[in-house]
Design a protein around this motif. Structure first.
Motif, short mmCIF file in Angstrom:
data_model
loop_
_atom_site.label_atom_id
_atom_site.label_comp_id
_atom_site.label_asym_id
_atom_site.label_seq_id
_atom_site.Cartn_x
_atom_site.Cartn_y
_atom_site.Cartn_z
N ALA A 287 0.86 -1.19 0.00
CA ALA A 287 0.00 0.00 0.00
C ALA A 287 0.89 1.23 0.00
CB ALA A 287 -0.91 0.01 1.23
N ILE A 288 0.44 2.27 -0.68
CA ILE A 288 1.18 3.54 -0.75
C ILE A 288 0.33 4.61 -0.09
CG2 ILE A 288 2.25 5.24 -2.26
CD1 ILE A 288 2.59 3.03 -4.33
N GLU A 289 0.94 5.37 0.83
CA GLU A 289 0.21 6.33 1.64
C GLU A 289 0.88 7.69 1.60
OE1 GLU A 289 -1.63 6.41 6.18
OE2 GLU A 289 0.30 5.44 5.84
N ARG A 290 0.07 8.72 1.43
CA ARG A 290 0.56 10.09 1.58
C ARG A 290 0.41 10.49 3.04
NH1 ARG A 290 -1.38 15.38 1.91
NH2 ARG A 290 0.00 16.96 0.96
N LEU A 291 1.50 10.94 3.67
CA LEU A 291 1.46 11.30 5.08
C LEU A 291 0.75 12.63 5.25
CD1 LEU A 291 5.08 10.26 6.10
CD2 LEU A 291 2.99 8.90 6.14
N PRO B 283 -2.73 -5.52 -6.07
CA PRO B 283 -3.22 -6.89 -5.98
C PRO B 283 -2.10 -7.79 -5.48
CG PRO B 283 -2.65 -6.37 -8.24
CD PRO B 283 -2.48 -5.10 -7.45
N VAL B 284 -2.39 -9.07 -5.29
CA VAL B 284 -1.36 -10.02 -4.89
C VAL B 284 -0.34 -10.14 -6.02
CG1 VAL B 284 -0.87 -12.42 -4.28
CG2 VAL B 284 -2.91 -11.28 -3.37
N ARG B 285 0.92 -10.02 -5.66
CA ARG B 285 2.00 -10.04 -6.64
C ARG B 285 2.92 -11.23 -6.38
NH1 ARG B 285 2.08 -7.19 -10.84
NH2 ARG B 285 4.21 -6.37 -10.63
N GLY B 286 3.50 -11.79 -7.45
CA GLY B 286 4.45 -12.88 -7.31
C GLY B 286 5.78 -12.38 -6.79
N GLY B 287 6.32 -13.03 -5.77
CA GLY B 287 7.56 -12.58 -5.17
C GLY B 287 8.79 -13.23 -5.76
N HIS B 288 9.92 -12.51 -5.72
CA HIS B 288 11.21 -13.02 -6.18
C HIS B 288 12.29 -12.51 -5.23
CE1 HIS B 288 9.63 -14.43 -10.06
NE2 HIS B 288 8.89 -13.33 -10.03
N ASP B 289 13.28 -13.36 -4.98
CA ASP B 289 14.41 -12.99 -4.14
C ASP B 289 15.55 -12.52 -5.04
OD1 ASP B 289 16.43 -12.68 -2.31
OD2 ASP B 289 16.36 -14.74 -1.54
N ALA C 217 5.07 -2.77 2.34
CA ALA C 217 4.90 -4.05 1.65
C ALA C 217 4.83 -5.19 2.66
CB ALA C 217 6.05 -4.28 0.68
N HIS C 218 3.92 -6.13 2.42
CA HIS C 218 3.76 -7.32 3.25
C HIS C 218 3.93 -8.55 2.36
CE1 HIS C 218 1.80 -5.18 6.74
NE2 HIS C 218 1.56 -4.32 5.76
N ASP C 219 4.63 -9.56 2.86
CA ASP C 219 4.73 -10.80 2.08
C ASP C 219 4.08 -11.95 2.83
OD1 ASP C 219 6.57 -11.77 3.95
OD2 ASP C 219 8.32 -11.35 2.69
N THR C 220 3.98 -13.08 2.15
CA THR C 220 3.27 -14.23 2.72
C THR C 220 4.11 -14.99 3.74
OG1 THR C 220 3.93 -15.44 0.70
CG2 THR C 220 1.68 -14.59 0.80
N ARG C 221 5.34 -14.56 3.98
CA ARG C 221 6.14 -15.10 5.09
C ARG C 221 5.93 -14.28 6.35
NH1 ARG C 221 11.40 -14.86 4.86
NH2 ARG C 221 11.90 -16.89 5.78
N GLY C 222 5.09 -13.23 6.27
CA GLY C 222 4.79 -12.41 7.44
C GLY C 222 5.76 -11.29 7.68
N THR C 223 6.62 -10.97 6.73
CA THR C 223 7.58 -9.88 6.92
C THR C 223 7.07 -8.60 6.27
OG1 THR C 223 8.94 -10.22 4.93
CG2 THR C 223 9.43 -11.59 6.86
#
Length: 522
Positions: free
Chosen positions: A130-134, A149-155, A193-199
């Motif tokens: 999510a992108i937020e203006r302060l 939307p849900v995006r595919g992750g890459h390391d 940003a949030h990923d499906t590993r909880g980070t």
């Protein structure tokens, strides 16, 4: 040749002992001079406008006598010397690459309608952001302008490189997300940003005001200093993480605060207070002011907690409008401003932000023999001989205590009555706990006046005098400088016992805005 970053970081982490305290080294290991100047001079960016010229060197006054007597009278001046040579305290964090999602923006700033490019790396299979203006006037403290939307992750961490010649770390991650920004208002924005590993990982950038006007105050995000301290990848412009780098890149996340740099150390509180005062702020960065100094200066330039690194083009622009034209006032909420000169140079990746070059030594910088005015050393030192105190009316003297010890200010008899009107303060009133981090002291011959005296000490107990300073330039422009890293803590009463009411501190700062030409609206 660039080397893969993972190997370099592993080796560095094995030998690095970093503590969240100030170390006692003066300048760390000396940086060897590169075998060629190609890492700095060829490709150095040309400023957007011709140089506005330099001030004549000021004679170096005598150093102060430590332990000047306390009281309502103003402090003596430090002259051009400094009390200690401790390195900066802002960037001391471990350098190992985190096993969490990380993100950085492809630009320091954009204008409304320009595409925003994000670079995201994660060990997880998927992520969202999510992108937020302060915006402190919003109930939640901000306005979410985009959700992915849900995006595919890459390391992508293995793509990082480390240049052994100039010690520059780069992430080199590909663009993973492109966002349309039509309708976005100027301001400071965060990506979470949030990923499906909880980070969780964050980034910060600015949507800048496309054309600055004279009629509105302008908030400056100090990206050059943020990046100078950024230890992501194992090196910054300091030596406490190993050999000092002489070049740093924006092509990487910020290591501090999960990707937000210094924002939580005071800049966020400063912006919040300004927004809640009803000011119609314009937004830009020191990076953008350096690349393209505006033709029209805003009537008020607001610098947050730490504006330590600046280019010649930016300093020339400020001096032109403060000292010659007199059409721009400055509100400096920090200390240690305009301490080092830097240059901007072509990045490795076409279209990426310029790199920042700083040798921190005239003897090591190849530019010294080509154009001494561009030497990346302290502004107060030869061959520049332009003490920063001539801009702010005060300049840096020392790291205070261990960098986190709090000290007090005392109102002097030099304070203008309109600045303390309605506060109940008077000469001798003590403002507690706001002197912290690094301190400045009024500079002779600058027109600076100490309206508050600070009494502190270095880590070894050497007494230090500092000041909250005002200055009126020969052309009539006004400058207010707090001379401390912790002034913004006064905007959050839960952080510090001021010894005076929060309402009186708020009133004093409102009076400062009025003195600078912008009476707050609320």
């Amino acid at each position: 040749m660039p080397r893969r970053l993972g190997t370099v970081v592993a080796l560095a982490a094995a030998v690095l002992v970093l503590a969240l305290v100030v170390d006692g080294g003066s300048n760390g290991g000396a940086v060897p001079r590169p075998t060629s100047a190609t890492s700095a001079l060829p490709g150095t960016a040309s400023p957007g406008t011709p140089s506005l010229g330099h001030l004549a060197p000021s004679p170096a006054p005598p150093a102060p006598s430590p332990g000047a007597s306390a009281g309502a009278a103003p402090s003596a001046s430090p002259g051009a010397s400094w009390i200690d040579n401790l390195e900066g305290i802002d960037g001391r964090v471990p350098i190992a690459l985190p096993a969490r999602i990380e993100v950085y923006a492809g630009a320091v700033s954009i204008t409304p309608g320009q595409q925003l490019m994000l670079h995201v790396s994660t060990m997880a299979a998927q992520y969202t952001y999510a992108i937020e203006r302060l915006d402190a006037t919003a109930r939640s403290g901000g306005q979410v302008v985009a959700r992915s939307p849900v995006r595919g992750g890459h390391d992508y961490r293995s793509m990082g490189t480390f240049d052994a010649l100039d010690r520059t770390a780069r992430a080199n991650w590909p663009v993973t997300d492109t966002i349309e920004t039509a309708g976005w208002a100027p301001g400071v924005y965060t990506v979470t940003a949030h990923d499906t590993r909880g980070t969780i990982g964050q980034a910060i950038f600015v949507v800048r005001t496309p054309v600055l006007t004279a009629g509105a105050p302008t908030f400056v995000f100090t990206a050059l200093t943020y990046q100078a301290y950024n230890l992501w990848g194992g090196a910054n412009l300091y030596a406490y993480a190993g050999p000092r780098g002489v070049r740093v890149s924006f092509e990487r996340p910020y290591a501090l605060e999960g990707g937000l740099g210094f924002w939580g150390r005071g800049d966020g509180r400063i912006l919040r207070w300004l927004q809640l005062r009803g000011l119609a702020l314009q937004y830009t960065t020191d990076y953008d002011l350096a690349l393209h100094p505006p033709a029209v200066a805003p009537r008020l330039l607001v610098l947050p907690r730490h504006a330590e690194y600046v280019t010649a083009s930016l300093r020339d622009w400020v001096e032109q409008h403060v000292d010659t034209a007199g059409d721009m006032n400055v509100l400096d909420f920090g200390s240690n401003g305009f301490y080092w000169q830097v240059r901007l140079a072509e990045p490795r990746t076409p279209g990426a932000p310029m790199d920042i070059v700083c040798y921190r030594s005239a003897a090591e910088d190849p530019a010294a023999a080509v154009d001494p005015t561009l030497t990346t050393t302290r502004w107060r030192d030869s061959p520049l001989d332009r003490p920063e105190g001539m801009v702010f009316g005060a300049q840096y003297v020392a790291v205070l205590g261990n960098g986190f010890t709090r000290f007090d200010f005392t109102v002097t008899d030099q304070v203008p009555p309109d600045l303390i009107a309605g506060t109940g303060w008077q000469p001798g009133t003590v403002i507690r706990g706001l002197l912290q981090g690094e301190g400045d002291l009024v500079y002779p011959g600058s027109g600076g006046t100490a309206i508050m005296d600070g009494r502190a000490a270095t880590s070894n107990g050497t007494p230090v005098a500092t000041s909250v300073t005002i200055r009126t330039s020969p052309a009539g422009a006004r400058v207010f400088s707090t001379g401390t890293f912790a002034w913004a803590d006064g905007f959050d009463p839960a952080r510090v016992d001021l010894g005076v009411t929060a309402a009186s501190f708020d009133r004093f700062n409102r009076n400062v805005l009025t003195w600078l030409g912008f009476p707050p609206g609320s």
